[in-house]
Design an enzyme around this catalytic site. Sequence first.
Site, PDB file in Angstrom:
ATOM      1  N   SER A 160     102.054  34.489-177.281  1.00 24.41           N
ATOM      2  CA  SER A 160     103.261  35.241-177.654  1.00 24.41           C
ATOM      3  C   SER A 160     104.356  34.270-178.098  1.00 24.41           C
ATOM      4  O   SER A 160     104.205  33.049-177.976  1.00 24.41           O
ATOM      5  CB  SER A 160     103.768  36.087-176.473  1.00 24.41           C
ATOM      6  OG  SER A 160     104.176  35.263-175.399  1.00 24.41           O
ATOM      7  N   SER A 171     113.879  22.689-173.814  1.00 28.62           N
ATOM      8  CA  SER A 171     114.910  23.730-173.854  1.00 28.62           C
ATOM      9  C   SER A 171     116.250  23.003-173.862  1.00 28.62           C
ATOM     10  O   SER A 171     116.361  21.901-173.296  1.00 28.62           O
ATOM     11  CB  SER A 171     114.830  24.609-172.602  1.00 28.62           C
ATOM     12  OG  SER A 171     116.006  25.401-172.488  1.00 28.62           O
ATOM     13  N   TYR A 197     114.603  26.036-163.565  1.00 24.45           N
ATOM     14  CA  TYR A 197     114.111  25.960-164.946  1.00 24.45           C
ATOM     15  C   TYR A 197     114.673  24.717-165.642  1.00 24.45           C
ATOM     16  O   TYR A 197     113.937  23.953-166.272  1.00 24.45           O
ATOM     17  CB  TYR A 197     114.530  27.231-165.684  1.00 24.45           C
ATOM     18  CG  TYR A 197     114.150  27.273-167.144  1.00 24.45           C
ATOM     19  CD1 TYR A 197     112.838  27.536-167.529  1.00 24.45           C
ATOM     20  CD2 TYR A 197     115.101  27.072-168.146  1.00 24.45           C
ATOM     21  CE1 TYR A 197     112.488  27.592-168.880  1.00 24.45           C
ATOM     22  CE2 TYR A 197     114.763  27.131-169.486  1.00 24.45           C
ATOM     23  CZ  TYR A 197     113.455  27.391-169.855  1.00 24.45           C
ATOM     24  OH  TYR A 197     113.113  27.433-171.188  1.00 24.45           O
ATOM     25  N   LYS A 210     112.632  21.409-167.282  1.00 27.30           N
ATOM     26  CA  LYS A 210     112.715  20.986-168.690  1.00 27.30           C
ATOM     27  C   LYS A 210     113.341  19.590-168.804  1.00 27.30           C
ATOM     28  O   LYS A 210     113.012  18.830-169.711  1.00 27.30           O
ATOM     29  CB  LYS A 210     113.525  22.017-169.486  1.00 27.30           C
ATOM     30  CG  LYS A 210     112.844  23.378-169.587  1.00 27.30           C
ATOM     31  CD  LYS A 210     111.525  23.316-170.338  1.00 27.30           C
ATOM     32  CE  LYS A 210     110.952  24.695-170.612  1.00 27.30           C
ATOM     33  NZ  LYS A 210     109.702  24.666-171.388  1.00 27.30           N
ATOM     34  N   THR A 258     114.793  34.825-179.823  1.00 26.26           N
ATOM     35  CA  THR A 258     114.423  36.196-179.450  1.00 26.26           C
ATOM     36  C   THR A 258     113.106  36.584-180.120  1.00 26.26           C
ATOM     37  O   THR A 258     112.572  35.832-180.933  1.00 26.26           O
ATOM     38  CB  THR A 258     115.546  37.178-179.825  1.00 26.26           C
ATOM     39  OG1 THR A 258     115.948  36.915-181.151  1.00 26.26           O
ATOM     40  CG2 THR A 258     116.732  37.014-178.907  1.00 26.26           C
TER      41      THR A 258
HETATM   42  N1  LIG Z   1     112.946  31.948-175.935  1.00 23.85           N
HETATM   43  C1  LIG Z   1     113.853  31.002-175.787  1.00 23.85           C
HETATM   44  O1  LIG Z   1     115.052  31.218-176.060  1.00 23.85           O
HETATM   45  C2  LIG Z   1     113.499  29.643-175.291  1.00 23.85           C
HETATM   46  C3  LIG Z   1     114.527  28.693-175.172  1.00 23.85           C
HETATM   47  C4  LIG Z   1     114.228  27.435-174.725  1.00 23.85           C
HETATM   48  C5  LIG Z   1     112.930  27.091-174.404  1.00 23.85           C
HETATM   49  N2  LIG Z   1     111.930  28.013-174.514  1.00 23.85           N
HETATM   50  C6  LIG Z   1     110.586  27.587-174.129  1.00 23.85           C
HETATM   51  O2  LIG Z   1     109.655  27.976-175.111  1.00 23.85           O
HETATM   52  C7  LIG Z   1     108.372  28.130-174.508  1.00 23.85           C
HETATM   53  C8  LIG Z   1     107.781  29.453-174.963  1.00 23.85           C
HETATM   54  O3  LIG Z   1     108.608  30.502-174.492  1.00 23.85           O
HETATM   55  P1  LIG Z   1     108.820  31.869-175.286  1.00 23.85           P
HETATM   56  O4  LIG Z   1     110.266  32.086-175.428  1.00 23.85           O
HETATM   57  O5  LIG Z   1     107.961  31.934-176.472  1.00 23.85           O
HETATM   58  O6  LIG Z   1     108.366  32.922-174.148  1.00 23.85           O
HETATM   59  P2  LIG Z   1     107.040  33.778-173.949  1.00 23.85           P
HETATM   60  O7  LIG Z   1     106.891  34.743-175.066  1.00 23.85           O
HETATM   61  O8  LIG Z   1     107.155  34.305-172.560  1.00 23.85           O
HETATM   62  O9  LIG Z   1     105.860  32.716-174.017  1.00 23.85           O
HETATM   63  C9  LIG Z   1     105.377  32.015-172.904  1.00 23.85           C
HETATM   64  C10 LIG Z   1     103.942  31.629-173.170  1.00 23.85           C
HETATM   65  O10 LIG Z   1     103.462  30.852-172.070  1.00 23.85           O
HETATM   66  C11 LIG Z   1     102.248  31.413-171.605  1.00 23.85           C
HETATM   67  N3  LIG Z   1     102.074  31.215-170.183  1.00 23.85           N
HETATM   68  C12 LIG Z   1     102.915  31.603-169.175  1.00 23.85           C
HETATM   69  N4  LIG Z   1     102.389  31.285-167.992  1.00 23.85           N
HETATM   70  C13 LIG Z   1     101.186  30.689-168.238  1.00 23.85           C
HETATM   71  C14 LIG Z   1     100.165  30.161-167.416  1.00 23.85           C
HETATM   72  N5  LIG Z   1     100.266  30.184-166.078  1.00 23.85           N
HETATM   73  N6  LIG Z   1      99.044  29.647-167.995  1.00 23.85           N
HETATM   74  C15 LIG Z   1      98.934  29.641-169.355  1.00 23.85           C
HETATM   75  N7  LIG Z   1      99.877  30.108-170.186  1.00 23.85           N
HETATM   76  C16 LIG Z   1     100.985  30.642-169.629  1.00 23.85           C
HETATM   77  C17 LIG Z   1     102.350  32.895-171.946  1.00 23.85           C
HETATM   78  O11 LIG Z   1     101.053  33.471-172.092  1.00 23.85           O
HETATM   79  P3  LIG Z   1     100.258  34.316-171.006  1.00 23.85           P
HETATM   80  O12 LIG Z   1     101.255  35.194-170.314  1.00 23.85           O
HETATM   81  O13 LIG Z   1      99.275  35.069-171.850  1.00 23.85           O
HETATM   82  O14 LIG Z   1      99.601  33.324-170.114  1.00 23.85           O
HETATM   83  C18 LIG Z   1     103.034  32.837-173.303  1.00 23.85           C
HETATM   84  O15 LIG Z   1     102.089  32.614-174.310  1.00 23.85           O
HETATM   85  C19 LIG Z   1     108.590  28.036-173.000  1.00 23.85           C
HETATM   86  O16 LIG Z   1     108.241  26.743-172.560  1.00 23.85           O
HETATM   87  C20 LIG Z   1     110.082  28.256-172.862  1.00 23.85           C
HETATM   88  O17 LIG Z   1     110.610  27.650-171.701  1.00 23.85           O
HETATM   89  C21 LIG Z   1     112.187  29.271-174.946  1.00 23.85           C
END
Ligand SMILES: NC(=O)c1ccc[n+]([C@@H]2O[C@H](COP(=O)([O-])OP(=O)(O)OC[C@H]3O[C@@H](n4cnc5c(N)ncnc54)[C@H](OP(=O)(O)O)[C@@H]3O)[C@@H](O)[C@H]2O)c1
Length: 264
Positions: free
Chosen positions: A16, A142, A155, A159, A189
């Site tokens: 995702s 992040s 968190y 990071k 988002t």
């Molecule tokens: N969105 C933001 O604004 C933002 C900002 C800063 C940093 N980030 C970082 O970007 C990265 C991706 O986040 P996102 O925003 O795209 O959120 P997300 O849609 O929740 O994606 C998280 C991904 O990690 C996987 N995951 C979670 N737990 C896992 C586990 N135990 N084993 C294997 N895979 C796992 C999930 O897949 P499954 O649930 O299928 O396992 C999913 O594919 C993260 O590291 C997050 O901290 C995001």
Amino acid sequence: MVTLGGRTALVTGASSGIGAAVAEALARSGARVGLVARRKDRLEQVLARCREHSPDSAMWAADLADLDGVAGLAAEVERAFGAVDVLVNNAGMPKRRRVQDLAPADAEEVMRLNYLSPVRLTLALLPGMVARGHGRLVAVGSVAARLGPPHEAAYAASKAALTAFWESMAVDLDGTGVRVHVVQPALITGTELFTLPGNEEPLSDVSEGRPPQEVAEAVLDLLGSERFEQYVPGWFHEMTAGKAADVDAFVAGVKEWTRDRLRP
Ligand SMILES: NC(=O)c1ccc[n+]([C@@H]2O[C@H](COP(=O)([O-])OP(=O)(O)OC[C@H]3O[C@@H](n4cnc5c(N)ncnc54)[C@H](OP(=O)(O)O)[C@@H]3O)[C@@H](O)[C@H]2O)c1
């Protein structure tokens, strides 16, 4: 932008959000992509999109918080792909909770997935990269790594640890042909990070967030460059510079901002 024909890439958290966008962008650039996450059905959908550009792409359903399984997973991917040229450590979880509401187990859980697991995966794939004299190690950090946001102590610490590891690693690997990059997103988002259960509502207004494709573009830009770090959106770079110039003023400002956000 970088072209990756003939290269292989492994992306964690590819089911995702940012990971799915990065996997698709890498496939479009010609890389054979390996996808990892827990949800098989969601991985299959992303894999189908990657295979439109890179038909030999593959997926592995795995729980990366199971640290004992990580080295085995790395070996399996290397066996299937022959080598991993690009590793994107993206899988991660939030932990939006005031520190007063945080249990030790919460901090350990988030550290396991966001820091210890990528370190294990990286150390498992690094010897092959160094032996071949080529590799790219990318971390999705992040802005929380640099800015210490409110209600996100666990968190932010995970990071920050990841970023610090990456920074030292970038220096250690100088001259090996293995390059090291970190992308620091904020307020992206169209991902699941802000809606996962067990978290407070975000304090920031996420209604004007950026799409995950902007992070994917930043990853591809970094892969084609010698640069270490990139913020998405880029203006967070100025905010970190402002913090470095006067940490006390920064913390005072964040306290005020948080009081305003929490005011009924
Ligand atoms: N969105 C933001 O604004 C933002 C900002 C800063 C940093 N980030 C970082 O970007 C990265 C991706 O986040 P996102 O925003 O795209 O959120 P997300 O849609 O929740 O994606 C998280 C991904 O990690 C996987 N995951 C979670 N737990 C896992 C586990 N135990 N084993 C294997 N895979 C796992 C999930 O897949 P499954 O649930 O299928 O396992 C999913 O594919 C993260 O590291 C997050 O901290 C995001």
